[in-house]
Design an enzyme around this catalytic site. Structure first.
Site, PDB file in Angstrom:
ATOM      1  CD  GLU A 160      49.457  43.318  42.219  1.00  0.00           C
ATOM      2  OE1 GLU A 160      49.017  44.391  42.648  1.00  0.00           O
ATOM      3  OE2 GLU A 160      48.747  42.470  41.651  1.00  0.00           O
ATOM      4  CB  SER A 186      47.595  36.486  42.142  1.00  0.00           C
ATOM      5  OG  SER A 186      48.879  36.809  41.663  1.00  0.00           O
ATOM      6  CE  LYS A 212      45.477  46.136  36.813  1.00  0.00           C
ATOM      7  NZ  LYS A 212      46.521  45.234  36.271  1.00  0.00           N
ATOM      8  CB  SER A 213      42.852  44.898  40.901  1.00  0.00           C
ATOM      9  OG  SER A 213      44.171  44.635  40.483  1.00  0.00           O
ATOM     10  CB  SER A 247      44.750  34.273  40.165  1.00  0.00           C
ATOM     11  OG  SER A 247      44.931  35.678  40.050  1.00  0.00           O
TER      12      SER A 247
END
Length: 449
Positions: A334, A215, A30-31, A187
């Site tokens: 996460e 993060s 996803k990131s 972040s």
């Protein structure tokens, strides 16, 4: 407003009666997908995203960019490739940059990347862009992006909330320049400004003024992806000042990018090997990556497993024992829900540190994990910056998710070792991991690799 039945349905978390032995193909990151979409939308030429993640968060990002005038064409082929793409399903998105325009309305859902990465893009649009989302999105911090954009020349109406809903009045350009922000709550505030900065007239110099910055791997991911499309970025790691990032204005190149598997979403499957003393193979695990999930190799090995990175992927094997851990998760917050779930099944206590920012995620993850594990008979206490977990014999019960995908997968991990666990609203996993229930039951039903 009627309640979505999926939000109240209970999913019986499968109990593992034997060690798992499975290959699990984890969907794309996803990131990476959402950063790639933003960079492709701001490029000076078309680009391709191969094997993108199709989940609620990424579809919200794609839909928002379409609202702003960007063309995104989806192609799916069962052949070995699409226009020279990789082996596999051949799914790809072709991104066609265009002049960004309003008026437009963006639905962010509860996606941090959408609510934070797109206001800077909207400031470059010609016309007003309204941002709205799920009720929880109103509670998530956005002031770092809003305040910074105002300093950089944008006009934003948020009625002084520092949060959604809001309207960005795009003027077709943004001055840019130096700006100070406190990104200690996310972040993503830094990444949001860096991603659009090559299109600002003066680029940007972002200076983080807070005491801590969670993060960091996600900021490194943003920087690497910017450099890959031709941006010039100076960072603390490249000899620049501590906590300062500079991006020079310039055109971005269209790329042909294959999206890596989402390593954070691989967590529950690796945990399954650890919890059951089994073996799981995750194909295409990258040898080098900026994804925070790569740290699972180290953390889960310390908790009792072993791993081997092969040409085909990552093979993770559980030993039959789970050990507690004392670990700083500030860079990889996460991963906390899944680690907490495993720690609740360990043979010794665990302390998870430096994750106070999780109180501002999809839900207050520290409070939620404490409540849900304790209601199954656990012994979890919140600390100022994390959790202390003392393993206890757990029992079945309802594990609530609070519309948080990582809470749902944490409950599923516990359910492997505890009979009678029921996950409320497992459908929330569609936020980043579509078809999780099928992947999970498929893993448990696989007899060999």
């Amino acid at each position: 407003m009627p309640v979505n039945p999926a939000h109240t349905a209970l999913w019986p978390a499968p109990y593992a009666s034997e060690a798992v032995d499975a290959t699990v193909h984890v969907p794309g990151s996803k990131s990476v997908t959402n950063r790639a979409l933003v960079l492709a939308a701001l490029a000076s030429e078309p680009g391709w995203l191969r094997r993108p993640l199709r989940s609620r968060d990424t579809l919200l990002m794609a839909g928002a960019l379409r609202e702003l005038g960007v063309g995104i064409e989806e192609t799916v082929s069962s052949s070995s490739s699409v226009a020279g793409g990789p082996e596999g399903t051949g799914e790809a998105w072709r991104v066609l940059p265009a002049g960004l325009s309003g008026p437009a309305t963006v639905d962010v859902g509860n996606a941090g990347t959408v609510m934070r990465f797109l206001p800077p893009v909207a400031a470059l649009a010609d016309g007003p862009v309204r941002f709205d989302g799920d009720p929880r999105s109103y509670e998530r911090p956005l002031n770092g992006v809003i305040d910074a954009l105002r300093v950089l020349g944008a006009r934003i109406d948020d009625d002084g909330r520092g949060a959604l809903p809001l309207t960005v009045h795009g003027s077709g350009a943004l001055d840019g320049g130096p700006v100070e922000i406190d990104a200690s709550s996310s972040s993503q505030f830094v990444s949001a400004l860096l991603l659009s900065a090559p299109r600002f007239n003066q680029g940007v110099e972002v200076r983080h003024t807070g005491s801590s910055l969670p993060s960091l791997p996600h900021i490194r991911m943003t920087v690497d992806m910017l450099r890959a499309v031709g941006a010039q970025v100076d960072t603390p790691e490249s000899g620049g000042e501590p906590n300062v990032w500079r991006v020079t204005p310039g055109a971005l190149l269209g790329r042909d990018l294959t999206i890596e598997p989402d390593l954070s979403n691989a967590q529950p499957f690796l945990a399954a090997a650890l919890v059951t003393g089994g073996r799981v193979l995750i194909p295409d695990w990258p040898a080098r990556t900026t994804q925070p999930g790569d740290r699972l190799r180290e953390i889960f090995t310390e908790m009792g497993g072993s791993c081997e990175l092969t040409d085909y992927g990552l093979v993770f094997t559980g030993s039959g024992s789970i050990h507690g851990i004392d670990v700083d998760l500030g860079d990889v917050g996460e991963l906390t829900p899944g680690i907490a779930a495993v720690a609740a099944l360990a043979d010794s206590p665990s302390t998870l540190r430096n994750v106070s920012h999780l109180r501002l995620h999809e839900t207050d993850r520290l409070a939620a994990l404490t409540k849900e594990i304790n209601e199954l008979g656990g012994d979890v206490t919140e600390t100022a910056d994390g959790l202390h977990i003392r393993p206890r014999r757990l029992h079945g019960g309802i594990f609530h998710t609070y519309d948080d995908h990582r809470m749902a997968t944490a409950g599923a991990i516990i359910g492997l070792a505890v009979e009678g666990v029921q996950i409320e609203n497992v459908a929330t996993t569609a936020k980043t991991l579509p078809d999780f229930p099928d992947l999970w039951t498929g893993m448990l039903g696989t007899s060999g690799v």
